[in-house]
Design a protein around this motif. Structure first.
Motif, PDB file in Angstrom:
ATOM      1  N   GLU A  73     -15.930 -44.290 -24.480  1.00 14.42           N
ATOM      2  CA  GLU A  73     -15.565 -42.646 -23.956  1.00 14.42           C
ATOM      3  C   GLU A  73     -17.125 -42.150 -24.286  1.00 14.42           C
ATOM      4  O   GLU A  73     -17.120 -41.928 -25.387  1.00 14.42           O
ATOM      5  CB  GLU A  73     -14.307 -42.376 -24.476  1.00 14.42           C
ATOM      6  N   TRP A 129     -19.438 -38.774 -24.917  1.00 16.66           N
ATOM      7  CA  TRP A 129     -18.852 -37.512 -25.506  1.00 16.66           C
ATOM      8  C   TRP A 129     -18.919 -36.467 -24.858  1.00 16.66           C
ATOM      9  O   TRP A 129     -18.362 -35.422 -24.912  1.00 16.66           O
ATOM     10  CB  TRP A 129     -19.987 -37.323 -26.869  1.00 16.66           C
ATOM     11  N   LYS A 137     -18.253 -34.158 -21.519  1.00 16.57           N
ATOM     12  CA  LYS A 137     -16.949 -33.976 -20.606  1.00 16.57           C
ATOM     13  C   LYS A 137     -17.323 -32.961 -19.517  1.00 16.57           C
ATOM     14  O   LYS A 137     -18.105 -32.270 -19.581  1.00 16.57           O
ATOM     15  CB  LYS A 137     -15.973 -33.158 -21.830  1.00 16.57           C
ATOM     16  N   VAL A 150     -20.127 -36.410 -34.295  1.00 16.32           N
ATOM     17  CA  VAL A 150     -19.041 -36.754 -33.741  1.00 16.32           C
ATOM     18  C   VAL A 150     -17.717 -35.924 -34.051  1.00 16.32           C
ATOM     19  O   VAL A 150     -17.091 -35.278 -33.200  1.00 16.32           O
ATOM     20  CB  VAL A 150     -18.647 -38.353 -33.492  1.00 16.32           C
ATOM     21  N   GLY A 175     -17.835 -32.641 -32.808  1.00 21.12           N
ATOM     22  CA  GLY A 175     -17.874 -32.299 -31.291  1.00 21.12           C
ATOM     23  C   GLY A 175     -19.211 -32.118 -30.635  1.00 21.12           C
ATOM     24  O   GLY A 175     -19.120 -31.630 -29.402  1.00 21.12           O
ATOM     25  N   ASN A 176     -20.291 -32.452 -31.477  1.00 20.63           N
ATOM     26  CA  ASN A 176     -21.541 -31.913 -31.051  1.00 20.63           C
ATOM     27  C   ASN A 176     -22.550 -32.890 -30.808  1.00 20.63           C
ATOM     28  O   ASN A 176     -23.734 -32.811 -30.668  1.00 20.63           O
ATOM     29  CB  ASN A 176     -22.224 -30.992 -32.026  1.00 20.63           C
TER      30      ASN A 176
END
Length: 476
Positions: free
Chosen positions: A278, A280, A282, A418, A421-422
């Protein structure tokens, strides 16, 4: 009456004129070489005495000294014979030539040889007292000074060999300390820090000449820095950087950009499908990067479709550190700074700036008025204890079978990115990377505390008389 007398034979050897030379037909080097060396032994002293007797002008040649760490080689022969051309030509032009040969007896080349000796004995440098280590270095250098001196004399190099100098001579050390104290007293000396090439395996800084480049496979990461000040902050946009040294991200303090590069906000609309993982990125993410790098970044992040939203001027923009959400230690602001070194040939058009781990980073940081240089990695290639999330982790391994290999630092930083979220994307890149020519291990740029001498501050001393050291040196 016929002349029947026999013709007189003639010896034609007297009509052939051959050179008459004192040189023997056979070289006879085993006998001749010692005689030649003996004749050369006092040639320099005799030449100087003759020149001084008639008041010849003085010519001084300073000998940039070789290291006393082994037998002479072709490099020694080249530099010494070139200097000898100068000495002899100046003598031929009528000068009184002062040439005192010397040796450098301090530094890594000699220390490394002693470390090799210790390792052969099953001992580590850390287990040896400073006094013993220095004494071994001194004895080693003294041995090779005599060996090299004999070699240079056999090359026919003229010089004052009987009065050679060495940096480890107590008189030399005393003179160096005396000059050093002048800078202390005048206030020109100060304590600071700057990034240098550092070998964790050898625990020492390296000069450019001590570094060689080999192909190396490095991790690459594209990282998001959320914008907190600027027109794009309200849209939750992020500046994207690219680096081959994820381990330097805890030391990040700024992002560099170029006013000559066109930047824009790109909004992700769709991701690639059918992947084994998946991505990272979006849909809805807003990413700021150079137009010239947009296609490559989209491919790395597995972005199928995005739209260009608007132009961006990075001047005055401020971001948040990508690890700020995980630890308050990273809660400082990350300003965007213009820099001449930034291009859009690779990466994202933005340069992650860690002033303690790169020369360009350091210079652009100072150019914008910042002075504090963060220290994040110790002499052994590990994060210092105060580095949040990563204290103690090795950037480079220095012990055992893995010595010289990259440690867990890169992987740990990527895992935390990770989690925060960056992390936008990652990959691998084979490129030319600096290694120590002695240990053959990779080196890193590391901020190290050092002593500096002010070059551009006017000082009222007997030597400078109110001028700066740079002005005085350039005038001289």
């Amino acid at each position: 009456m016929a002349d029947d007398a026999a013709p007189t034979s003639r010896d034609y050897r007297e009509t052939v004129f051959l050179p008459d030379t004192p040189f023997p037909m056979r070289a006879g080097l085993p006998v001749k070489e010692p005689e030649i060396l003996a004749r050369w032994e006092d040639l320099y002293a005799r030449l100087r005495a003759e020149r001084q007797a008639r008041g010849a002008p003085l010519f001084v040649l300073h000998d940039g000294p070789p290291y006393a760490n082994g037998a002479i080689h072709i490099g020694h022969a080249l530099q010494k014979t070139l200097k000898d051309f100068v000495v002899r030509s100046r003598f031929a032009l009528g000068y009184d030539v002062d040439y005192v040969p010397g040796w450098d007896c301090h530094g890594l080349p000699i220390e490394w040889k002693i470390e090799e000796e210790l390792r052969a004995q099953g001992r580590r440098k850390e287990d040896v007292s400073k006094a013993e280590f220095r004494e071994r270095c001194r004895a080693y250098a003294a041995q090779w000074i005599e060996v090299q001196k004999a070699g240079f004399k056999r090359l026919g190099v003229l010089g004052d060999w009987d009065n050679r100098y060495a940096t480890m001579d107590y008189a030399s050390e005393a003179a160096i300390v005396a000059e050093f104290h002048k800078f202390v007293v005048s206030g020109q000396l100060y304590r600071g820090s700057k990034p240098v090439m550092w070998s964790p395996v050898e625990r020492t800084a390296l000069a450019d000449a001590e570094v060689e480049y080999h192909d190396h496979n490095s991790p690459t990461v594209w990282v998001k820095f959320p914008v907190v000040e600027g027109p794009q902050a309200a849209d939750h946009a992020s500046v994207v950087i690219w680096t081959t040294t994820p381990w330097t991200l805890p030391a990040n303090r700024a992002i560099a950009f170029s006013p000559e590069i066109a930047y824009a906000v790109y909004e992700v609309e769709a991701m690639e499908t059918g992947l084994d993982f998946e991505p990272w990125a979006k849909a809805g993410d807003r990413l700021i990067l150079a137009d010239a790098r947009a296609a490559d970044v989209a491919a790395a992040a597995k972005i199928a479709r995005w739209r260009r939203v608007e132009d961006v001027d990075p001047s005055g923009m401020v971001c948040r550190h990508p690890l700020a959400a995980l630890d308050d230690h990273y809660g400082f602001s990350v300003p965007l700074l213009s820099g001449d070194h930034v291009t859009d040939d690779a990466g994202t058009g933005f340069v992650h700036t860690a002033p303690g781990h790169g020369v360009d980073d350091y210079l652009v940081w100072l150019a914008h008025g910042h002075r504090e240089i963060p220290e994040t990695v110790d002499a052994d290639g590990a994060y210092l204890p105060h580095v949040a999330l990563f204290g103690g982790l090795k950037v480079l391994e220095t012990e055992g079978k893995k010595a010289g290999k990259f440690g867990p630092a890169n992987g740990a930083v990527m895992e935390k990115l990770v989690e925060a979220g960056n992390l936008l994307a990652r990959g691998r890149l084979e490129h030319s990377y600096p290694h120590s020519w002695r240990s053959k291990a990779p080196v890193i740029f590391r901020n190290t505390p050092q002593w500096f001498i002010r070059m551009d501050e006017a000082v009222d001393t007997p030597e400078l008389k109110g001028a700066t050291l740079r002005e005085t040196a350039l005038k001289a």
